[in-house]
Design a protein around this motif. Structure first.
Motif, PDB file in Angstrom:
ATOM      1  N   LYS A   1     -17.437  -0.878 -13.878  1.00 28.54           N
ATOM      2  CA  LYS A   1     -18.392  -0.173 -14.729  1.00 28.54           C
ATOM      3  C   LYS A   1     -17.816   1.124 -15.312  1.00 28.54           C
ATOM      4  O   LYS A   1     -18.580   1.973 -15.748  1.00 28.54           O
ATOM      5  N   GLY A   2     -16.490   1.261 -15.318  1.00 28.91           N
ATOM      6  CA  GLY A   2     -15.905   2.469 -15.889  1.00 28.91           C
ATOM      7  C   GLY A   2     -14.398   2.501 -15.746  1.00 28.91           C
ATOM      8  O   GLY A   2     -13.780   1.617 -15.140  1.00 28.91           O
ATOM      9  N   GLU A   3     -13.780   3.545 -16.303  1.00 31.28           N
ATOM     10  CA  GLU A   3     -12.327   3.710 -16.286  1.00 31.28           C
ATOM     11  C   GLU A   3     -11.825   3.966 -14.871  1.00 31.28           C
ATOM     12  O   GLU A   3     -12.411   4.742 -14.118  1.00 31.28           O
ATOM     13  N   LEU A   4     -10.717   3.321 -14.519  1.00 30.22           N
ATOM     14  CA  LEU A   4     -10.113   3.496 -13.208  1.00 30.22           C
ATOM     15  C   LEU A   4      -9.252   4.755 -13.175  1.00 30.22           C
ATOM     16  O   LEU A   4      -8.823   5.262 -14.207  1.00 30.22           O
ATOM     17  N   GLU A   5      -8.971   5.238 -11.969  1.00 37.97           N
ATOM     18  CA  GLU A   5      -8.067   6.363 -11.793  1.00 37.97           C
ATOM     19  C   GLU A   5      -6.646   5.924 -12.173  1.00 37.97           C
ATOM     20  O   GLU A   5      -6.106   4.973 -11.583  1.00 37.97           O
ATOM     21  N   PRO A   6      -5.999   6.577 -13.149  1.00 42.83           N
ATOM     22  CA  PRO A   6      -4.687   6.120 -13.628  1.00 42.83           C
ATOM     23  C   PRO A   6      -3.597   6.112 -12.567  1.00 42.83           C
ATOM     24  O   PRO A   6      -2.674   5.297 -12.641  1.00 42.83           O
ATOM     25  N   THR A   7      -3.660   7.011 -11.590  1.00 42.92           N
ATOM     26  CA  THR A   7      -2.565   7.126 -10.626  1.00 42.92           C
ATOM     27  C   THR A   7      -2.450   5.919  -9.692  1.00 42.92           C
ATOM     28  O   THR A   7      -1.401   5.725  -9.080  1.00 42.92           O
ATOM     29  N   ASN A   8      -3.506   5.101  -9.557  1.00 42.45           N
ATOM     30  CA  ASN A   8      -3.384   3.879  -8.749  1.00 42.45           C
ATOM     31  C   ASN A   8      -4.058   2.686  -9.425  1.00 42.45           C
ATOM     32  O   ASN A   8      -4.575   1.799  -8.771  1.00 42.45           O
ATOM     33  N   GLU A   9      -4.001   2.670 -10.758  1.00 39.19           N
ATOM     34  CA  GLU A   9      -4.698   1.647 -11.526  1.00 39.19           C
ATOM     35  C   GLU A   9      -4.199   0.234 -11.218  1.00 39.19           C
ATOM     36  O   GLU A   9      -4.989  -0.709 -11.111  1.00 39.19           O
ATOM     37  N   GLY A  10      -2.884   0.051 -11.083  1.00 39.02           N
ATOM     38  CA  GLY A  10      -2.337  -1.277 -10.824  1.00 39.02           C
ATOM     39  C   GLY A  10      -2.871  -1.878  -9.540  1.00 39.02           C
ATOM     40  O   GLY A  10      -3.291  -3.044  -9.494  1.00 39.02           O
ATOM     41  N   TYR A  11      -2.851  -1.090  -8.491  1.00 44.75           N
ATOM     42  CA  TYR A  11      -3.381  -1.534  -7.192  1.00 44.75           C
ATOM     43  C   TYR A  11      -4.861  -1.871  -7.311  1.00 44.75           C
ATOM     44  O   TYR A  11      -5.326  -2.905  -6.812  1.00 44.75           O
ATOM     45  N   ALA A  12      -5.605  -1.018  -8.011  1.00 48.02           N
ATOM     46  CA  ALA A  12      -7.043  -1.220  -8.156  1.00 48.02           C
ATOM     47  C   ALA A  12      -7.346  -2.502  -8.919  1.00 48.02           C
ATOM     48  O   ALA A  12      -8.245  -3.268  -8.535  1.00 48.02           O
ATOM     49  N   LEU A  13      -6.616  -2.765  -9.993  1.00 51.92           N
ATOM     50  CA  LEU A  13      -6.840  -3.979 -10.773  1.00 51.92           C
ATOM     51  C   LEU A  13      -6.624  -5.234  -9.926  1.00 51.92           C
ATOM     52  O   LEU A  13      -7.398  -6.197 -10.009  1.00 51.92           O
ATOM     53  N   ALA A  14      -5.560  -5.230  -9.121  1.00 53.00           N
ATOM     54  CA  ALA A  14      -5.292  -6.386  -8.262  1.00 53.00           C
ATOM     55  C   ALA A  14      -6.423  -6.604  -7.261  1.00 53.00           C
ATOM     56  O   ALA A  14      -6.841  -7.750  -7.008  1.00 53.00           O
TER      57      ALA A  14
ATOM     58  N   VAL B   1       0.836  -1.195   0.000  1.00 51.89           N
ATOM     59  CA  VAL B   1       0.000   0.000   0.000  1.00 51.89           C
ATOM     60  C   VAL B   1       0.875   1.250   0.000  1.00 51.89           C
ATOM     61  O   VAL B   1       2.034   1.227   0.404  1.00 51.89           O
ATOM     62  N   GLY B   2       0.270   2.355  -0.443  1.00 48.39           N
ATOM     63  CA  GLY B   2       0.986   3.616  -0.461  1.00 48.39           C
ATOM     64  C   GLY B   2       0.120   4.705  -1.053  1.00 48.39           C
ATOM     65  O   GLY B   2      -0.967   4.444  -1.575  1.00 48.39           O
ATOM     66  N   GLY B   3       0.597   5.923  -0.980  1.00 47.52           N
ATOM     67  CA  GLY B   3      -0.133   7.065  -1.489  1.00 47.52           C
ATOM     68  C   GLY B   3       0.095   7.276  -2.975  1.00 47.52           C
ATOM     69  O   GLY B   3       0.672   6.431  -3.672  1.00 47.52           O
ATOM     70  N   ILE B   4      -0.336   8.422  -3.454  1.00 45.63           N
ATOM     71  CA  ILE B   4      -0.310   8.711  -4.890  1.00 45.63           C
ATOM     72  C   ILE B   4       1.107   8.694  -5.440  1.00 45.63           C
ATOM     73  O   ILE B   4       1.349   8.187  -6.540  1.00 45.63           O
ATOM     74  N   GLN B   5       2.077   9.205  -4.671  1.00 47.82           N
ATOM     75  CA  GLN B   5       3.452   9.221  -5.167  1.00 47.82           C
ATOM     76  C   GLN B   5       3.993   7.815  -5.347  1.00 47.82           C
ATOM     77  O   GLN B   5       4.612   7.487  -6.360  1.00 47.82           O
ATOM     78  N   ALA B   6       3.758   6.959  -4.337  1.00 48.64           N
ATOM     79  CA  ALA B   6       4.262   5.585  -4.399  1.00 48.64           C
ATOM     80  C   ALA B   6       3.597   4.805  -5.522  1.00 48.64           C
ATOM     81  O   ALA B   6       4.254   4.048  -6.252  1.00 48.64           O
ATOM     82  N   ASN B   7       2.291   4.968  -5.702  1.00 45.88           N
ATOM     83  CA  ASN B   7       1.578   4.253  -6.762  1.00 45.88           C
ATOM     84  C   ASN B   7       2.057   4.671  -8.144  1.00 45.88           C
ATOM     85  O   ASN B   7       2.175   3.845  -9.054  1.00 45.88           O
ATOM     86  N   MET B   8       2.331   5.952  -8.326  1.00 46.63           N
ATOM     87  CA  MET B   8       2.820   6.433  -9.619  1.00 46.63           C
ATOM     88  C   MET B   8       4.258   5.971  -9.871  1.00 46.63           C
ATOM     89  O   MET B   8       4.640   5.704 -11.013  1.00 46.63           O
ATOM     90  N   ARG B   9       5.031   5.839  -8.821  1.00 46.20           N
ATOM     91  CA  ARG B   9       6.435   5.472  -8.945  1.00 46.20           C
ATOM     92  C   ARG B   9       6.632   3.969  -9.180  1.00 46.20           C
ATOM     93  O   ARG B   9       7.565   3.545  -9.866  1.00 46.20           O
ATOM     94  N   GLU B  10       5.750   3.129  -8.592  1.00 44.84           N
ATOM     95  CA  GLU B  10       5.944   1.677  -8.618  1.00 44.84           C
ATOM     96  C   GLU B  10       4.690   0.928  -9.059  1.00 44.84           C
ATOM     97  O   GLU B  10       4.184   0.072  -8.336  1.00 44.84           O
TER      98      GLU B  10
END
Length: 310
Positions: free
Chosen positions: A125-138, A65-74
């Motif tokens: 039912k729609g497009e995910l937020e790009p800044t944490n998309e990987g986490y959301a998909l999992a 887990v992490g915030g917006i910076q960590a999700n965008m970085r990794e």
């Protein structure tokens, strides 16, 4: 509440530690292996552990887990590690014959840019937020796996709780890894201690967020253990109301007695403009959060000063 053997993954994280601090958890036999004792990325190890210990219920809180910076970085790590952990614990539980499981999802599973409260039916039912998309998909795939298992064999009840954003005791306060409120606590505290007259806010501060004190989620999870049969297969856990980013900064300044100003950096990313979960199912189920914003920030700030900084 009858005594149960519970396997809790992520017992060293914020949610897990808040759950273990809840007084009602002392009535249970809780297994809390750390990553050295049980690597959730290793399916064979997970299956063997479950077969050896035979828990009555699995509660899956572990995750990267992490915030917006960590999700965008990794993004690779946030997708792969959470996907591996979720798939392994859920499928190994099924193979080991564990009949009950509570999976912890995330409100980032919902589509971006919805101004109305987000009902559970909106997942996928729609497009995910790009800044944490990987986490959301999992998180989405793990929740779907739980649902598919129940469809194939209803004797296995694998349910997903989707909390809103969280903060509280045992949070991450390092700006490189933290979410909004712990990052604000850290920034405002440092500014106050250094005598700085202003604190920077990313964006214009009008984006809205729903943040719940982690101790309240722990209380909801205890209620879920006790009232498992009536728990919906997928349910949001939240407050039902939100605040602007500016209001979170102002509330933190009030708690800390910081009298400086706030400036806005409009070149920084802010994520979704609003993310508020619908709590209709939660209300029908009969649970609500107990801590308001100021009391939650006060408890988090006391933890930061008295335990995190020492």
């Amino acid at each position: 509440m009858s005594k149960q053997r519970i396997l809790l993954t992520g017992s060293g994280g914020m949610v897990g530690r808040n759950l273990l601090e809840h007084p009602s958890m002392f009535a249970h036999d809780v297994l809390t292996p750390d990553s050295q004792q049980l690597d959730l990325r290793d399916y064979t190890a997970v299956l063997t552990y479950l077969q050896n210990h035979r828990p009555d219920i699995v509660i899956h809180c572990a995750g990267k887990v992490g915030g917006i910076q960590a999700n965008m970085r990794e993004p690779v790590g946030f997708l792969l590690e959470n996907l591996d952990m979720g798939r392994n614990i859920v499928w190994a539980s099924r193979q080991a014959g564990v009949k009950r499981l509570i999976n912890l999802g995330s409100s980032c599973m919902y589509p971006r840019n919805h101004n109305d409260p987000l009902p559970e039916e909106l997942v996928l039912k729609g497009e995910l937020e790009p800044t944490n998309e990987g986490y959301a998909l999992a998180k989405i795939i793990t929740a779907r796996l739980c649902d598919y298992i129940m469809r194939e064999d209803p004797s296995f009840q694998y349910k997903t709780l989707i909390p809103c954003n969280l903060y509280g005791r045992h949070d991450k306060f390092d700006p490189a890894h933290s979410h909004l409120i712990p990052a604000i606590i850290h920034k405002v505290y440092q500014a106050r201690e250094k005598g700085e007259k202003s604190v920077e806010i990313w964006g214009d501060g009008t984006a809205r967020r729903e943040f719940m004190y982690a101790g309240d989620l722990a209380d909801a999870m205890v209620h879920a253990i006790d009232q498992f049969d009536s728990l919906p297969s997928m349910m949001n856990v939240g407050l039902g109301y939100d605040y602007t980013i500016n209001e979170y900064y102002q509330a933190t300044a009030e708690v800390m007695g910081y009298a400086g100003e706030f400036t806005h950096n409009l070149e920084k990313p802010v994520g979704m403009t609003r993310k508020l979960v619908s709590i209709e199912r939660q209300q029908s189920w009969g649970w609500q959060a107990k801590n308001d914003l100021l009391s939650g920030i006060e408890k988090s700030y006391q933890f930061y000063v008295n335990e995190y900084l020492r």
